[in-house]
Scaffold this active site. Structure first.
Site, PDB file in Angstrom:
ATOM      1  N   ASP A 251      -9.675  -0.981  14.851  1.00 27.60           N
ATOM      2  CA  ASP A 251      -9.987  -0.362  13.544  1.00 27.60           C
ATOM      3  C   ASP A 251     -10.353   0.977  13.927  1.00 27.60           C
ATOM      4  O   ASP A 251     -11.295   1.555  13.991  1.00 27.60           O
ATOM      5  CB  ASP A 251     -11.341  -0.934  12.891  1.00 27.60           C
ATOM      6  CG  ASP A 251     -11.447  -0.446  11.413  1.00 27.60           C
ATOM      7  OD1 ASP A 251     -10.622   0.217  10.972  1.00 27.60           O
ATOM      8  OD2 ASP A 251     -12.695  -0.407  10.866  1.00 27.60           O
TER       9      ASP A 251
ATOM     10  N   HIS B  14      -5.471   4.215   9.201  1.00 22.28           N
ATOM     11  CA  HIS B  14      -4.690   5.363   9.322  1.00 22.28           C
ATOM     12  C   HIS B  14      -4.305   6.056   8.138  1.00 22.28           C
ATOM     13  O   HIS B  14      -3.379   5.557   7.489  1.00 22.28           O
ATOM     14  CB  HIS B  14      -3.348   5.132  10.461  1.00 22.28           C
ATOM     15  CG  HIS B  14      -2.525   6.102  10.696  1.00 22.28           C
ATOM     16  ND1 HIS B  14      -3.134   7.048  11.779  1.00 22.28           N
ATOM     17  CD2 HIS B  14      -1.458   6.640  10.225  1.00 22.28           C
ATOM     18  CE1 HIS B  14      -2.032   8.063  11.760  1.00 22.28           C
ATOM     19  NE2 HIS B  14      -1.095   7.889  10.843  1.00 22.28           N
TER      20      HIS B  14
ATOM     21  N   GLU C  44      -2.493   0.878   9.718  1.00 16.06           N
ATOM     22  CA  GLU C  44      -2.242   2.052   8.690  1.00 16.06           C
ATOM     23  C   GLU C  44      -2.463   1.214   7.313  1.00 16.06           C
ATOM     24  O   GLU C  44      -2.847  -0.118   7.278  1.00 16.06           O
ATOM     25  CB  GLU C  44      -0.794   2.063   8.738  1.00 16.06           C
ATOM     26  CG  GLU C  44      -0.686   3.481   7.937  1.00 16.06           C
ATOM     27  CD  GLU C  44       0.695   4.295   8.407  1.00 16.06           C
ATOM     28  OE1 GLU C  44       1.069   4.219   9.245  1.00 16.06           O
ATOM     29  OE2 GLU C  44       1.169   5.274   7.476  1.00 16.06           O
TER      30      GLU C  44
ATOM     31  N   ASP D 145       0.951   8.419   5.661  1.00 14.60           N
ATOM     32  CA  ASP D 145       1.966   9.824   5.663  1.00 14.60           C
ATOM     33  C   ASP D 145       2.194  10.112   4.197  1.00 14.60           C
ATOM     34  O   ASP D 145       2.081   9.420   3.392  1.00 14.60           O
ATOM     35  CB  ASP D 145       3.189   9.516   6.519  1.00 14.60           C
ATOM     36  CG  ASP D 145       4.209   8.377   5.919  1.00 14.60           C
ATOM     37  OD1 ASP D 145       3.735   7.427   5.605  1.00 14.60           O
ATOM     38  OD2 ASP D 145       5.316   8.547   5.966  1.00 14.60           O
TER      39      ASP D 145
HETATM   40  O1  9MR Z   1       6.246  -1.264   7.803  1.00 13.11           O
HETATM   41  C1  9MR Z   1       7.261  -0.632   8.832  1.00 13.11           C
HETATM   42  C2  9MR Z   1       7.204  -1.502   9.777  1.00 13.11           C
HETATM   43  O2  9MR Z   1       7.924  -2.906   9.331  1.00 13.11           O
HETATM   44  C3  9MR Z   1       8.172  -0.830  10.803  1.00 13.11           C
HETATM   45  O3  9MR Z   1       8.312  -1.679  12.194  1.00 13.11           O
HETATM   46  C4  9MR Z   1       7.519   0.488  11.279  1.00 13.11           C
HETATM   47  C5  9MR Z   1       8.268   1.038  12.487  1.00 13.11           C
HETATM   48  O4  9MR Z   1       9.583   1.600  11.989  1.00 13.11           O
HETATM   49  O5  9MR Z   1       7.291   1.289  10.111  1.00 13.11           O
HETATM   50  C6  9MR Z   1       6.569   0.661   9.248  1.00 13.11           C
HETATM   51  O6  9MR Z   1       6.632   1.480   8.103  1.00 13.11           O
HETATM   52  C7  9MR Z   1       6.117   2.830   8.197  1.00 13.11           C
HETATM   53  C8  9MR Z   1       6.808   3.818   7.921  1.00 13.11           C
HETATM   54  O7  9MR Z   1       7.937   3.864   8.617  1.00 13.11           O
HETATM   55  C9  9MR Z   1       6.281   5.221   7.621  1.00 13.11           C
HETATM   56  N1  9MR Z   1       4.941   5.170   6.674  1.00 13.11           N
HETATM   57  C10 9MR Z   1       4.177   4.221   7.273  1.00 13.11           C
HETATM   58  C11 9MR Z   1       4.790   2.893   7.284  1.00 13.11           C
HETATM   59  C12 9MR Z   1       3.596   1.754   7.950  1.00 13.11           C
HETATM   60  O8  9MR Z   1       3.257   1.881   9.012  1.00 13.11           O
END
Ligand code: 9MR
Length: 739
Positions: free
Chosen positions: A705, A657, A714, A337
């Site tokens: 994947d 992702h 991601e 993102d």
């Molecule tokens: O890495 C984060 C993980 O520990 C959390 O459980 C999750 C849900 O809140 O969010 C992950 O972080 C994401 C972030 O919120 C937005 N950018 C992408 C991050 C990786 O997926």
């Protein structure tokens, strides 16, 4: 806004009394056709980015394109069976009258259409239904709305998309390749070398290690390990630690042969550089230069207020949050993102700085492909500074409420879909409220900045130190301002309601930099200082105590209990070592109740950081071996037989992702660059693709994947920072000994 209905079970129960064919509803082939679960797994061409608006998928289509297929919204991996009849249905509108094409066709050349229908649309949404009989059997069809070829721009919206017919899609069975699981890149000559065999055998079986010419380099018998609860696989361990260096080995046992791999650690040097290069690719507010990354990865600067971007040089807060605007350009995009989060930026830049601080001589000026190479400053610090400058910009200026605190994050006010290169993101960017956690992330990293940059740029170091002190004071004055867990529209929440660990980390860094009594006392009086911070699930953006503890153990200082601090790291490593030895895949990660978390690969790597630090403190080979055994898991010796690092290993993850590295959706876009780490197995599978495919998965196999699986696949700065730290350790060890 229907949900995909799962009628399989219903069909089975009816079959008891009536012939199933007469009563069963046709199977639904489209996933998330009602957009209740966001936009995945839908994709679009980058000129018509889609987003969910009022429960429908909408996109602004540019005018003046030539062909219908010059702008597309579609979904791939649709199953069709020859001779079966299907009904394709959807509800659609166009803000100004336009004709689109609705196709069900092959997803790849020659793109043969089984159905292709011209559909005139107006501003009132109408239901469209078309029937056809498939002439092909394939798992690789697509439904595609071809929305190009109109003279004028219009907003296209679609909802309740259904392709009903054929059989229920077969259950997803991952391709796990040969049952002999190895590190697909290579083993360090001087380290332990283990592989895992998945087999039904309960007694030892013979194995042999072969050279590329077929000659046998080593042989022996496997050691049965029983059922591995993380994968539900029956496993044996193969120990070929004594084998000599060489290239292109394969390991055979039980009638299966592994992918080829080396014994030799040369590639770790490349991994060290590639894992750091990730951060340049993720930079916001600067063009990613073709001369540095090649044409495929080059892109214009994102978020410098060049339309359609709305940010980040003059960004207002969310309504009601503040009355000023900030220039918060720069920094790294967090992940797939375009959000920029102080909390997660903190651990990421800290790990880069600690990677440097552990071994400054291992980092030169000019060996990373970044614009600042050859400026007299080690490249890794240049890269860290790109983020540090952003973190400093997130601090509330003097004279404003909460001066000295840091805003938690800045991101789009709505979620965008994929693909979407950063410079085409049209959403409004907003600053979110300050938080104590973000402020302490700033304090900790700015303090470390001051320590490391004093040799290279005294002015910058002084700016960092001032910001760090101010942030510390502001956090002390506002010790319990927490980011809201529900503030997660358009970006992640990164919420955290326990900031004892952030206070401890910030105090530790400020103390190490300044030797100040206030900070020393804050370290010594923190409950975290004597707690066991090396928990089974490892440290993370939310649990940062280990960052402070590791630095207190390794950076020279005069703490009265320094010996105990160092001992605590060794005790933590001993636990991870015991875990690694108890697991079939040698993994130093055993989370509570076996539940792998979002980004589990970074938890694994952070445990390896602790093991590597224990090695630095003691030089005990067992710790070093456990680091390499952990890397074996990341690089392919795992239940899915996948290397989680793009570009490393025969069977590597490469559809992570990401809004720009979205090759899986648009062939014109690249896959993630080499050295990008996938999040990895996540027992909680919180995205529609994972939920569709992975229900009931064994914890260590809850991974796919696929670009739509943001909860398992991601890429993120705090995951690559853990990888970069461990890769630098591995590269150093590989260089140190070539025996
Ligand atoms: O890495 C984060 C993980 O520990 C959390 O459980 C999750 C849900 O809140 O969010 C992950 O972080 C994401 C972030 O919120 C937005 N950018 C992408 C991050 C990786 O997926």
């Amino acid at each position: 806004m229907w949900r995909k209905t799962f009628i399989g079970l219903l069909g089975m129960s009816l079959a008891l009394t009536t012939p199933a064919a007469a009563t069963a509803e046709p199977a639904e082939q489209v996933t998330n056709g009602g957009f209740d679960a966001g936009t995945a797994p839908w994709w679009w061409t980058s000129n018509a980015p889609g987003a969910v608006v009022d429960g429908r998928l909408c996109a602004t289509v540019p005018g003046g394109t030539v062909n219908p297929w010059d702008a597309i919204i579609g979904q791939n991996e649709i199953d069709l069976e020859a001779g079966q009849s299907y009904k394709f249905a959807f509800t659609a509108s166009a803000s100004t009258s336009a004709t689109v094409r609705a196709n069900v066709q092959l997803a790849d050349p020659p793109y043969t259409a089984e159905l292709s229908q011209q559909v005139p649309l107006t501003s009132s949404a109408t239901r469209q239904e078309y029937e056809f009989t498939s002439t092909v059997t394939t798992a690789k069809a697509q439904v595609a709305f071809q929305i190009g070829g109109n003279a004028d721009s219009f907003d296209f919206c679609v909802d309740d998309v259904s392709l009903a017919g054929g059989s229920e899609p077969p259950p997803y069975i991952p391709d796990t390749g040969p049952r002999v699981r190895v590190n697909q890149t290579g083993y360090l000559p001087s380290s332990a070398k283990h592989a895992t065999l998945v087999t039904t055998a309960t007694e030892p079986v013979a194995w042999r290690l072969s050279r590329p010419d077929g000659t046998v380099a080593a042989s022996g018998n496997s050691k049965p390990r029983g059922i591995d609860p993380t994968s539900r696989q029956n496993t044996h361990t193969i120990d070929f630690s004594r084998a000599a260096p060489g290239k292109g080995y394969t390991l055979s046992a039980d009638g299966e042969t592994s992918v080829p791999f080396d014994i030799g650690g040369e590639f770790y040097q490349r991994l060290k550089t590639d894992s750091l290069a990730f951060f340049y690719h993720q930079r916001s507010g600067t063009p990613i230069e073709e001369s540095l990354v090649g044409a495929r990865y080059a892109r214009p600067a994102g978020h410098l207020d060049v339309p359609p971007n709305q940010g980040d040089t003059n960004v207002a807060c969310q309504p009601g949050v503040c009355d000023y605007r900030l220039d918060v350009r720069g920094g790294w995009y967090d992940a797939g993102d375009h959000g920029k989060y102080v909390v997660n930026g903190g651990i990421s830049v800290a790990q880069l700085m600690s990677e440097f601080e552990r071994s400054p001589r291992a980092f030169g000026d000019g060996n990373l492909r970044i614009p600042e190479r050859a400026n007299g400053v080690p490249d890794i610090l240049d890269e860290a500074r790109w983020e540090l400058e952003f973190l400093l910009r997130m601090q509330v200026p003097a004279g404003k409420p909460y001066a000295g605190m840091a805003h938690h994050k800045i991101h789009d006010n709505e979620w965008t879909g994929l693909p979407l290169p950063p410079h085409l993101d049209p959403k409004l960017r907003e600053l979110h409220p300050v938080s104590t956690a973000a402020t302490l992330n700033l304090a900790a990293t700015a303090a470390q900045c001051a320590r490391l940059f004093s040799r290279y740029d005294r002015k910058f170091a002084a700016r960092c130190l001032t910001a760090a002190r101010q942030a510390w004071a502001a956090a002390k004055a506002n010790p319990a301002i927490y980011a809201s867990p529900s503030d997660a529209t358009g970006g992640g929440a990164y919420d955290d309601t326990n900031v004892n660990d952030e206070f401890y980390w910030a105090a530790a860094e400020l103390y190490l930099t300044t030797k100040g009594v206030e900070y020393r006392d804050a370290v010594l009086s923190s409950p975290v200082h004597t707690a066991d911070v090396f928990t089974a699930d490892g440290f993370s953006w939310q649990s940062v105590a280990a960052l402070g503890r590791l630095d207190l153990a390794t950076v020279p200082n005069g703490l009265p209990d320094r010996a105990r601090v160092r001992q605590s790291v060794i005790a933590g490593a001993d636990k991870y070592l015991a875990t690694a030895r108890s697991q079939a895949y040698g993994l130093a990660y055993a989370p509570p109740e076996g539940k792998y978390v979002w980004g589990s690969n970074s938890q694994v790597l952070n445990n390896l950081v602790v093991l590597a630090t224990a090695y630095d403190l003691t030089r005990r080979t067992a710790y070093r071996d456990a680091v390499f055994t952990g890397l074996d898991y990341i690089l392919g010796r795992n239940p899915l037989n996948i290397s989680y690092i793009t570009g490393y290993g025969e069977r590597d993850a490469h559809n992570q992702h990401h809004r720009f590295w979205a090759h899986q959706m648009d062939a014109a876009l690249p896959n993630p660059p080499a050295g990008s780490l996938a999040g990895g197995p996540n027992s909680y599978i919180q995205d529609p693709v994972a939920q569709d495919k992975l229900k009931g998965c064994a914890d260590a196999m809850c991974y796919i994947d696929d670009i739509g699986s943001w909860a398992t696949n991601e890429v993120t700065i705090n995951w690559n920072s853990a990888l970069a730290w461990v890769a630098a350790f591995a590269a150093e060890q590989a260089e140190r000994r070539h025996e």
